[in-house]
Design a protein around this motif. Structure first.
Motif, PDB file in Angstrom:
ATOM      1  N   PRO A 123       7.504  44.948  15.614  1.00 24.75           N
ATOM      2  CA  PRO A 123       7.890  44.291  14.394  1.00 24.75           C
ATOM      3  C   PRO A 123       6.846  44.327  13.192  1.00 24.75           C
TER       4      PRO A 123
ATOM      5  N   ASP B 233      10.953  27.753  16.459  1.00 32.27           N
ATOM      6  CA  ASP B 233      10.860  26.826  15.397  1.00 32.27           C
ATOM      7  C   ASP B 233      10.811  27.700  14.126  1.00 32.27           C
TER       8      ASP B 233
ATOM      9  N   THR C 225      13.355  30.423  11.791  1.00 35.32           N
ATOM     10  CA  THR C 225      14.430  30.475  10.940  1.00 35.32           C
ATOM     11  C   THR C 225      15.622  30.084  11.615  1.00 35.32           C
TER      12      THR C 225
ATOM     13  N   GLY D 187      12.437  44.310  12.767  1.00 37.20           N
ATOM     14  CA  GLY D 187      11.446  43.376  12.861  1.00 37.20           C
ATOM     15  C   GLY D 187      11.519  42.591  11.751  1.00 37.20           C
TER      16      GLY D 187
ATOM     17  N   TRP E  45      13.572  39.916  10.985  1.00 37.77           N
ATOM     18  CA  TRP E  45      13.595  38.439  11.223  1.00 37.77           C
ATOM     19  C   TRP E  45      12.603  37.965  12.007  1.00 37.77           C
ATOM     20  N   VAL E  46      11.695  38.684  12.604  1.00 35.31           N
ATOM     21  CA  VAL E  46      10.637  38.384  13.390  1.00 35.31           C
ATOM     22  C   VAL E  46       9.586  37.932  12.192  1.00 35.31           C
ATOM     23  N   ARG E  47       9.292  38.911  11.354  1.00 32.10           N
ATOM     24  CA  ARG E  47       8.306  38.558  10.235  1.00 32.10           C
ATOM     25  C   ARG E  47       8.726  37.296   9.514  1.00 32.10           C
ATOM     26  N   GLU E  48      10.055  37.125   9.218  1.00 32.19           N
ATOM     27  CA  GLU E  48      10.443  35.939   8.397  1.00 32.19           C
ATOM     28  C   GLU E  48      10.292  34.639   9.355  1.00 32.19           C
ATOM     29  N   ALA E  49      10.602  34.732  10.673  1.00 31.30           N
ATOM     30  CA  ALA E  49      10.521  33.711  11.656  1.00 31.30           C
ATOM     31  C   ALA E  49       8.707  33.239  11.514  1.00 31.30           C
ATOM     32  N   ALA E  50       8.103  34.063  11.364  1.00 37.83           N
ATOM     33  CA  ALA E  50       6.668  33.787  11.317  1.00 37.83           C
ATOM     34  C   ALA E  50       6.294  33.026  10.161  1.00 37.83           C
TER      35      ALA E  50
ATOM     36  N   ALA F  38       8.463  31.334   8.155  1.00 39.25           N
ATOM     37  CA  ALA F  38       9.032  30.064   8.060  1.00 39.25           C
ATOM     38  C   ALA F  38       8.319  29.192   8.882  1.00 39.25           C
ATOM     39  N   HIS F  39       7.843  29.570   9.974  1.00 39.85           N
ATOM     40  CA  HIS F  39       7.152  28.708  10.883  1.00 39.85           C
ATOM     41  C   HIS F  39       5.967  28.127  10.285  1.00 39.85           C
TER      42      HIS F  39
END
Lengths: 315, 250, 250, 315
Positions: free
Chosen positions: C31, C148, C150, D293, D295-300, D302-303
């Motif tokens: 990613p 923790d 989205t 990827g 959604w993974v980068r977004e999750a990172a 957001a976290h």
């Protein structure tokens, strides 16, 4: 009550019940459940064997396996159609399969780990299926009985093919023989479990027998299967993995038969309830096919509508 | 001559086996049950033709190689299929378009092969020509449905054209071996099928509301064993069991 | 005894090779670029450990099998890895959770292996224990970020737990061969690592706001060569070239 | 004009230009384009070699290849960082790559068809890259020059490794030797094309030379590469696939060198412009990795925000 008695009289007279005939709700429900389950088994059953299509070791075997898996899809299709005559759509049944509400034969929750599994599945699993299904060709519900006649014909062909695969392996190299024995060791007990719990534990049996949906008990069919299969295994030079298996002259009303050792019903129930190593994978594969195909089915619907509209406009 | 004919038969056989294998990958994973029947059906036709062609090639070659030796024991660089057939399945749009492209080429090819000087090939062609007519119909109907279906399906079909059209030119290319076999009257001239092919495709595209691609970079190389990267993985899987047991009978 | 130790070393080696192979499948497809570095990094650690373990197993076995014979010439039923490591990569959530589960087991295992009676294993453990601490940190951080992060990432992490947790029990299962090697003081007792494993996972889950799965069907069978269907495909690909050239040196 | 002259004077004095220094817009633009292209080449370059990681024929080779491909990712990272010092983000550059706006080295649009390709790529492609890059270690722009020093060190290691793979094949079976020759036949000309068009056709060369971004002409570097590589091929027992190749005592100012046959520039331009067999596949693979990827980068992200907010709240 008069209706029920009249219905039972028709059944007892071996008349076929047809979709448009009046029938007790329980009869209908039992058939929908059983035919649906049977159809799902054919569909899910494409996966374990499908796992070896791309690796089949010769072109002849590759073609035969492909044709076999395709036949299973075809069986699914007849069976869904038979169930549809009872007023449930294929879409509805598919959703019940994918949600886990509907069951399918638990045997398909075991993985295929070698080419020999393809032979053993044809020989044992299709063999057990035939034992179960031959009586269904005389099932009281017409569409089911007729579907089963076609299915059984094809299944016996598959069984012979499976047997021949195993025979070829047993005439082959040491590695091939070991592969065949290993596959038998893994599939033997699950195949015996295909006949369902012992008669004493079987939930739906009695009423189904009365309605002539079912004609033989689970244990009777299992015994028949064992008696047919053990000599084949001996002929092939394979050892059935049941140390307790003995010839018992008293079985089968004194005609003798093979008495088997205890079946691990804990494992059976565990796999039925979702605890097999492949349960999640099987449903995931089916769900993926269904979801990935959604746009295709939608396109087909949209196109059919456009076509129809154009036809109307042109008239 | 016979060496060239063997090579040209292998080209044809490899086309059929590789495309049949690709279709077989769909088995159990198709968008609807009817296609779980139709795709293996076409795969079986293709693999069947491949077997006949390999057997004939092995016979003429005379070195004792049978269909399985030819299918399972040649590596990626020895496979002579055209690039179109080895492309990964992609989505259903790509699979069906690939099928249409190939079938629309093979139909006139097999028809012409009815007058081959090789009697075995004539036999294979007689059977295949009927099968391939069904492939055109089936794949063509799907291309129309998807091309003229929903917004998404139309987008995917257009993308499939963009992805695959560049591999169609190679269908009409004859390798030196194929040219020799053609000159000897053993095989149809590939280039001569182009008119029929284009007529079929244009008809389907018109009904599917698909544009004819303007400028494409035509790709070739398969006939010289110069493939893309997908074929190697396909063969690795296909040949794995056979190669793990050298000399075993199955 | 030595036969059991060889088997137990193969179990451990297969775990490392198979998981390393799985991670290597990400290479070039991660990613973000940082993960295109981190994933091969972990893969290299695992493959490195596998090589040491295979070499040691071959040495003790004394039949002249080297690391490549053991890795490339055993089939699916002879591979003894646990089921967890062979699972397909799935999405990044599943890949990272699988890594965390495995690393959190190996860390106390390698620590305990520092007092093995086998000096070679002690050497492998000394190196691996540092590497695996990094794997826990790296994978753990990602599990926290995704758990923790989205809504979508939380959903995917929860799904990963549901998918993979059932394979964790097998980590603590000792095959008869492993038991014998444990009793002989050659290998750590697998069951004894459970406390440390669970503590690690619970800490990460708490921070990741992931629930501990209530009821799972624990799966095992890998130590007896009873795998799922994914391993066969992995090995078919991995061994394809090696098997196509029997006896060649690379 | 005074600024340009002063800038050129610094360049001529071999002073390093640093990110915060004033620089002509053309200088900046040229560097952004070149460093970006170079970074993209490293990233796309992971794919053809990555294609063989899962099939590497020994564990030692598997580990080495994995490490090599990882190094390429690392080079991409240094180079993106160097470009970022000029004010373009990695995200921006990535989008230009995925949209087809930014180029990468055309060599990576050829497929890897056998294990020998891994050896030949290391030997020839990394070899050609080093020839191109050694002068860049003295490039006038500091961050680029420093990145190249690290890159070149690793690349020479890769080149030796590639050469050793080829040597092992040439000492192996007939099939292995044939595999190596076949790979050389396919990669030789594309490797020569890596130095770019002939000097007479090269668009950006002159100004780049003046700015000391570039220090040798395309043809000079190509000649150097050929002169270094042909003897290695001979030593290995491989035949360079150029029937016109001859030793010419007059080349290289009378020191002699190998004169090569005509290069197929039509093929070069075709592949540069998108017509190679792998162009679409390479970009598709990169785009898929990027999109999958997201959604993974977004999750990172957001976290990280949540964490920062909690930290503030706790203070």
């Amino acid at each position: 009550a008069a209706f029920l008695a009249a219905f039972q009289a028709r059944i007892d007279a071996e008349e076929k019940i047809e979709p448009k005939d009046a029938m007790p709700e329980g009869y209908r429900r039992t058939l929908v459940r059983q035919i649906g389950q049977h159809a799902h088994s054919e569909i899910v059953g494409m996966l374990p064997e499908g796992n070896w299509i791309t690796r089949a070791p010769s072109l002849r075997r590759k073609a035969a396996l492909l044709a076999k898996v395709q036949d299973e899809g075809g069986h699914g299709l007849y069976l869904y159609s038979a169930a549809e005559t009872l007023g449930v759509s294929r879409e509805q049944m598919t959703e019940e399969l994918l949600s886990g509400k509907a069951k399918y034969s638990s045997i398909f929750n075991y993985p295929t780990l070698s080419w020999a599994d393809i032979g053993i599945i044809g020989w044992l699993v299709d063999g057990a299926a035939i034992m179960n299904q031959i009586p269904l060709c005389r099932c009281s519900f017409g569409p089911y009985a007729r579907a089963m006649i076609r299915v059984c014909k094809e299944e016996s062909f598959h069984q012979r093919q499976g047997y021949e695969i195993v025979m070829t392996l047993m005439r082959g190299t040491e590695a091939q023989k070991a592969m065949a024995q290993d596959a038998l060791d893994r599939w033997w007990w699950p195949a015996l479990m295909m006949f369902g719990p012992h008669d004493s534990e079987s939930a739906h049996s009695e009423q189904s027998m009365a309605w002539k949906i079912k004609r033989f008990s689970n244990d009777a069919l299992r015994q028949k299967f064992i008696d047919a299969t053990v000599p084949q295994a001996e002929f092939l030079g394979l050892k059935v993995p049941d140390p307790d298996m003995v010839w018992d002259a008293g079985l089968n009303d004194g005609q003798g038969g093979y008495r088997h050792g205890p079946i691990d019903w804990d494992e059976f129930w565990r796999v039925v309830k979702g605890g097999g190593v492949m349960n999640r994978d099987r449903i995931r594969a089916r769900r993926k096919a269904w979801e990935d195909g959604a746009w295709v089915r939608e396109a087909a619907r949209a196109h059919a509508l456009k076509r129809a509209a154009r036809k109307v406009a042109a008239e | 001559m016979s060496e060239a004919f063997v090579t040209a038969l292998l080209e044809l056989a490899d086309d059929h086996l590789v495309l049949g294998h690709r279709l077989s990958e769909w088995c159990g994973h198709a968008p609807m049950l009817e296609e779980d029947l139709a795709l293996p059906n076409m795969a079986l036709d293709l693999i069947g033709a491949a077997r006949g062609l390999y057997a004939r090639a092995g016979e003429i070659e005379g070195k004792g190689r049978d269909e399985d030796d030819l299918a399972y024991l040649r590596g990626e660089r020895a496979y002579l299929n055209c690039l179109l057939v080895e492309r990964e399945n992609g989505d259903f749009a790509q699979t069906m378009l690939r099928q249409l492209y190939f079938a629309a080429f093979m139909e006139p090819y097999w028809r012409a092969a009815a007058s081959s000087d090789d009697p075995v090939l004539r036999g294979i062609a007689a059977k295949a020509v009927k099968e391939v007519a069904y492939h055109i119909r089936h794949a063509g109907e799907w291309v129309v449905r998807m091309g003229d279906g929903t917004g998404e399906s139309a987008r995917r079909m257009a993308e499939a054209v963009e992805e695959l059209h560049r591999f169609t030119d190679e269908l009409f290319f004859s390798s030196p071996a194929a040219e020799a076999a053609e000159a000897a009257g053993l095989l149809p001239v590939r280039a001569e099928t182009r008119g029929a092919w284009e007529a079929t495709i244009r008809t389907v595209f018109a009904e599917a509301r698909l544009g004819w691609p303007a400028q494409v970079w035509a790709q070739q190389g398969g006939r010289a064993g110069a493939h893309g990267e997908a074929l190697g993985h396909l063969l690795a899987e296909m040949q794995s069991l056979h190669r793990a047991h050298p000399g075993a009978a199955w």
